[in-house]
Write a protein that holds these residues in place. Structure first.
Motif, PDB file in Angstrom:
ATOM      1  N   LEU A 291      -6.867  -3.564  -1.675  1.00 13.06           N
ATOM      2  CA  LEU A 291      -5.343  -4.203  -1.823  1.00 13.06           C
ATOM      3  C   LEU A 291      -5.215  -4.512  -3.361  1.00 13.06           C
ATOM      4  CD1 LEU A 291      -2.823  -4.840  -0.492  1.00 13.06           C
ATOM      5  CD2 LEU A 291      -3.747  -6.931   0.335  1.00 13.06           C
ATOM      6  N   LEU A 292      -6.376  -4.970  -4.074  1.00 10.02           N
ATOM      7  CA  LEU A 292      -5.873  -5.567  -5.224  1.00 10.02           C
ATOM      8  C   LEU A 292      -5.232  -4.901  -6.175  1.00 10.02           C
ATOM      9  CD1 LEU A 292      -6.562  -8.034  -7.043  1.00 10.02           C
ATOM     10  CD2 LEU A 292      -8.670  -6.856  -7.767  1.00 10.02           C
ATOM     11  N   PRO A 293      -5.263  -3.358  -6.583  1.00  2.82           N
ATOM     12  CA  PRO A 293      -4.574  -2.818  -7.470  1.00  2.82           C
ATOM     13  C   PRO A 293      -3.163  -2.785  -7.108  1.00  2.82           C
ATOM     14  CG  PRO A 293      -6.676  -1.501  -6.917  1.00  2.82           C
ATOM     15  CD  PRO A 293      -6.237  -2.670  -6.044  1.00  2.82           C
ATOM     16  N   ALA A 294      -2.698  -2.728  -5.732  1.00  2.00           N
ATOM     17  CA  ALA A 294      -1.218  -2.676  -5.340  1.00  2.00           C
ATOM     18  C   ALA A 294      -0.849  -4.035  -5.674  1.00  2.00           C
ATOM     19  CB  ALA A 294      -1.262  -2.371  -3.946  1.00  2.00           C
ATOM     20  N   LEU A 295      -1.503  -5.168  -5.236  1.00  2.00           N
ATOM     21  CA  LEU A 295      -0.945  -6.696  -5.510  1.00  2.00           C
ATOM     22  C   LEU A 295      -0.593  -6.773  -7.121  1.00  2.00           C
ATOM     23  CD1 LEU A 295      -2.929  -8.656  -3.072  1.00  2.00           C
ATOM     24  CD2 LEU A 295      -0.556  -7.675  -2.791  1.00  2.00           C
ATOM     25  N   VAL A 296      -1.800  -6.313  -7.785  1.00  2.00           N
ATOM     26  CA  VAL A 296      -1.742  -6.546  -9.252  1.00  2.00           C
ATOM     27  C   VAL A 296      -0.441  -5.790  -9.833  1.00  2.00           C
ATOM     28  CG1 VAL A 296      -2.702  -5.908 -11.752  1.00  2.00           C
ATOM     29  CG2 VAL A 296      -3.927  -6.907  -9.872  1.00  2.00           C
ATOM     30  N   SER A 297      -0.024  -4.521  -9.434  1.00  2.32           N
ATOM     31  CA  SER A 297       1.021  -3.868  -9.678  1.00  2.32           C
ATOM     32  C   SER A 297       2.202  -4.683  -9.516  1.00  2.32           C
ATOM     33  CB  SER A 297       1.068  -2.503  -9.211  1.00  2.32           C
ATOM     34  OG  SER A 297       2.456  -1.717  -9.384  1.00  2.32           O
ATOM     35  N   ARG A 298       2.507  -5.018  -8.229  1.00  6.80           N
ATOM     36  CA  ARG A 298       3.688  -5.756  -7.611  1.00  6.80           C
ATOM     37  C   ARG A 298       3.863  -7.251  -8.422  1.00  6.80           C
ATOM     38  NH1 ARG A 298       5.282  -3.179  -2.962  1.00  6.80           N
ATOM     39  NH2 ARG A 298       6.201  -4.998  -1.732  1.00  6.80           N
ATOM     40  N   ALA A 299       2.619  -7.899  -8.668  1.00  7.55           N
ATOM     41  CA  ALA A 299       2.681  -9.069  -9.328  1.00  7.55           C
ATOM     42  C   ALA A 299       3.194  -8.952 -10.969  1.00  7.55           C
ATOM     43  CB  ALA A 299       1.349  -9.752  -9.371  1.00  7.55           C
ATOM     44  N   LEU A 300       2.917  -8.004 -11.452  1.00  8.41           N
ATOM     45  CA  LEU A 300       3.568  -7.501 -12.792  1.00  8.41           C
ATOM     46  C   LEU A 300       5.066  -7.355 -12.812  1.00  8.41           C
ATOM     47  CD1 LEU A 300       0.631  -5.486 -14.272  1.00  8.41           C
ATOM     48  CD2 LEU A 300       1.146  -7.897 -14.973  1.00  8.41           C
ATOM     49  N   ALA A 301       5.516  -6.482 -11.819  1.00  2.00           N
ATOM     50  CA  ALA A 301       6.799  -6.287 -11.469  1.00  2.00           C
ATOM     51  C   ALA A 301       7.638  -7.604 -11.270  1.00  2.00           C
ATOM     52  CB  ALA A 301       6.856  -5.110 -10.594  1.00  2.00           C
ATOM     53  N   VAL A 302       6.968  -8.320 -10.377  1.00  2.68           N
ATOM     54  CA  VAL A 302       7.780  -9.791 -10.179  1.00  2.68           C
ATOM     55  C   VAL A 302       7.936 -10.333 -11.754  1.00  2.68           C
ATOM     56  CG1 VAL A 302       7.778 -11.675  -9.124  1.00  2.68           C
ATOM     57  CG2 VAL A 302       7.085  -9.735  -7.913  1.00  2.68           C
ATOM     58  N   GLU A 303       6.711 -10.438 -12.442  1.00  3.82           N
ATOM     59  CA  GLU A 303       6.890 -11.380 -13.577  1.00  3.82           C
ATOM     60  C   GLU A 303       7.725 -10.587 -14.642  1.00  3.82           C
ATOM     61  OE1 GLU A 303       5.823 -14.289 -16.211  1.00  3.82           O
ATOM     62  OE2 GLU A 303       4.955 -14.000 -14.208  1.00  3.82           O
ATOM     63  N   ASP A 304       7.998  -9.474 -14.683  1.00  2.00           N
ATOM     64  CA  ASP A 304       8.671  -8.905 -15.781  1.00  2.00           C
ATOM     65  C   ASP A 304      10.283  -9.057 -15.143  1.00  2.00           C
ATOM     66  OD1 ASP A 304       9.178  -6.904 -17.923  1.00  2.00           O
ATOM     67  OD2 ASP A 304      10.214  -5.659 -16.109  1.00  2.00           O
TER      68      ASP A 304
ATOM     69  N   LEU B  58       0.796  -1.392  -0.049  1.00  2.00           N
ATOM     70  CA  LEU B  58       0.027  -0.112   0.109  1.00  2.00           C
ATOM     71  C   LEU B  58       0.827   1.196  -0.016  1.00  2.00           C
ATOM     72  CD1 LEU B  58      -2.719  -0.884   2.514  1.00  2.00           C
ATOM     73  CD2 LEU B  58      -3.006  -0.863   0.068  1.00  2.00           C
ATOM     74  N   LEU B  59       1.864   1.173   0.609  1.00  2.00           N
ATOM     75  CA  LEU B  59       2.785   2.575   0.656  1.00  2.00           C
ATOM     76  C   LEU B  59       3.631   2.701  -0.617  1.00  2.00           C
ATOM     77  CD1 LEU B  59       4.666   4.672   2.335  1.00  2.00           C
ATOM     78  CD2 LEU B  59       6.131   2.744   2.780  1.00  2.00           C
TER      79      LEU B  59
ATOM     80  N   ALA C  26      -3.723 -19.255   3.644  1.00  2.00           N
ATOM     81  CA  ALA C  26      -3.738 -18.165   4.511  1.00  2.00           C
ATOM     82  C   ALA C  26      -3.195 -16.763   4.024  1.00  2.00           C
ATOM     83  CB  ALA C  26      -2.444 -18.611   5.652  1.00  2.00           C
ATOM     84  N   THR C  27      -2.354 -16.760   3.027  1.00  2.00           N
ATOM     85  CA  THR C  27      -2.287 -15.469   2.282  1.00  2.00           C
ATOM     86  C   THR C  27      -3.621 -14.757   1.747  1.00  2.00           C
ATOM     87  OG1 THR C  27       0.162 -16.420   1.673  1.00  2.00           O
ATOM     88  CG2 THR C  27      -1.072 -14.223   0.405  1.00  2.00           C
ATOM     89  N   ALA C  28      -4.354 -15.712   1.120  1.00  2.00           N
ATOM     90  CA  ALA C  28      -5.806 -15.085   0.467  1.00  2.00           C
ATOM     91  C   ALA C  28      -6.516 -14.748   1.817  1.00  2.00           C
ATOM     92  CB  ALA C  28      -6.394 -16.282  -0.224  1.00  2.00           C
ATOM     93  N   GLU C  29      -6.434 -15.318   2.966  1.00  2.00           N
ATOM     94  CA  GLU C  29      -7.480 -14.839   4.028  1.00  2.00           C
ATOM     95  C   GLU C  29      -6.821 -13.513   4.533  1.00  2.00           C
ATOM     96  OE1 GLU C  29      -8.018 -16.394   8.680  1.00  2.00           O
ATOM     97  OE2 GLU C  29      -7.783 -17.986   7.084  1.00  2.00           O
ATOM     98  N   GLU C  30      -5.624 -13.430   4.684  1.00  2.00           N
ATOM     99  CA  GLU C  30      -5.016 -12.030   5.132  1.00  2.00           C
ATOM    100  C   GLU C  30      -5.282 -11.003   4.138  1.00  2.00           C
ATOM    101  OE1 GLU C  30      -3.269  -9.821   8.103  1.00  2.00           O
ATOM    102  OE2 GLU C  30      -3.574 -11.950   8.005  1.00  2.00           O
ATOM    103  N   GLU C  31      -5.271 -11.188   2.864  1.00  2.00           N
ATOM    104  CA  GLU C  31      -5.402 -10.174   1.727  1.00  2.00           C
ATOM    105  C   GLU C  31      -7.115  -9.681   1.625  1.00  2.00           C
ATOM    106  OE1 GLU C  31      -1.931 -11.857  -1.311  1.00  2.00           O
ATOM    107  OE2 GLU C  31      -4.038 -12.040  -1.890  1.00  2.00           O
TER     108      GLU C  31
END
Length: 335
Positions: A287-300, A169-170, A276-281
């Motif tokens: 939170l979803l837009p931030a997670l999508v951004s990070r997932a794309l960065a990891v994939e790239d 989020l930060l 467990a991760t899905a439950e916390e999220e």
């Protein structure tokens, strides 16, 4: 003498045991052998750095390919003379170990250079939080009660997940790109395939990707700083817990049993951690837009570091080992 040592060292890299002995004899006979060794090591480490190897990688490879003595030598901060005195080695024995280490360094292949994991503005885990997480996992590893281990590990996982969400989020609140980095984590013998599978399970559940370099004994985990911390801490702890569960009660087990145990353990841990991760999220709105951004960065980042990868499958051959592995994973589940 230093020039001669460079020449004989080059022959030792290309040659065999006799050439190593010649190079070790030349180094041991040098009046300033500490200085000669230091300059040779500096050049070797610098050359390894250009090929993507970090100092901690070299220490790990020394242990994997040569042994504990060479690992201590690779990590030593003093000169060769000080190392010889500390290990109670004669000059020739110490010089031989040094030449063997330098030959190993020279033969290492080029690997992808790692990237920094945290962009400007992203918060790293506070030292007090990391200390608390390590303490919880240490207690989970040492207790003989599965329920207590589960509670302690779950608490540590929630702390790691919460910090990861806060960091996501930060980062989303800043204008800079959400860059990912990478970290190498050793995958030791035996049963490297099953252990790499466990590391991949932990990485996936913590929003990272893992690529196993089987011939080099490590996996490269790509992700963001708090997630990489979580993967390394949790993987290490789960390995300890799995080893304790594997050897509990019976001292003699077949290789197929052990490997099947670890494969089942990794499979079950993957399902538990992902849930467990899905439950916390789900407890954090927006939170979803931030997670999508990070997932794309990891994939790239993963694609840039490893443009070509292959997938391998592990087969469990022992039904009892599989069942015991699932039972152990249930005891270590982190919901």
């Amino acid at each position: 003498m230093e020039e001669n040592f460079g020449d004989v060292l080059a022959r030792a890299v290309r040659g065999g045991a006799d050439d190593v002995d010649v190079a070790a004899s030349v180094l041991a006979a040098a009046a300033d052998w500490d200085a000669v060794a230091a300059r040779s090591a500096e050049g070797a480490v610098r050359d390894c750095g250009r090929r993507g190897w970090q100092p901690q990688d070299l220490v790990r490879m020394a242990a994997r390919e040569l042994g504990p003595l060479h690992q201590r030598l690779a990590a030593a901060e003093g000169g060769l003379g000080a190392f010889a005195r500390a290990e109670r080695l004669d000059r020739f024995s110490a010089a031989t170990a040094y030449v063997e280490l330098l030959c190993l360094y020279a033969r290492l292949p080029a690997i992808p250079a790692l990237l920094a994991a945290a962009p400007p503005g992203e918060a790293a885990a506070p030292p007090k939080m990391l200390a608390r997480i390590r303490a919880l996992l240490a207690k989970a590893e040492s207790t003989g009660y599965p329920d207590e281990a589960e509670a302690l590990s779950a608490k540590a996982q929630h702390l790691m997940a919460r910090h990861s969400i806060d960091a996501a989020l930060l980062a989303a609140s800043h204008e800079h790109p959400d860059a990912a980095g990478a970290r190498r984590i050793g995958v030791d013998r035996p049963y490297e395939g099953a252990k790499a599978l466990l590391l991949d399970a932990v990485a996936e559940a913590n929003r990272c990707q893992s690529v196993w370099s089987s011939e080099l004994g490590f996996s490269t985990v790509v992700g963001h700083a708090p997630d990489l911390d979580a993967v390394e801490l949790l993987y290490t702890s789960l390995l300890v817990q799995a080893d304790r569960a594997l050897h509990r009660g019976r001292t003699s087990r077949s290789r197929d049993f052990r490997e099947s145990f670890l494969i089942a353990y990794a499979s079950r841990i993957r399902a538990r951690l992902t849930a467990a991760t899905a439950e916390e999220e789900s407890a954090t709105p927006g939170l979803l837009p931030a997670l999508v951004s990070r997932a794309l960065a990891v994939e790239d980042t993963t694609r840039r570091l490893f443009p070509t990868t292959t997938t391998s499958r592990l087969k469990a051959r022992d039904a009892a080992g599989w069942q015991h592995g699932e039972d152990a994973a249930d005891s270590a589940r982190l919901r």
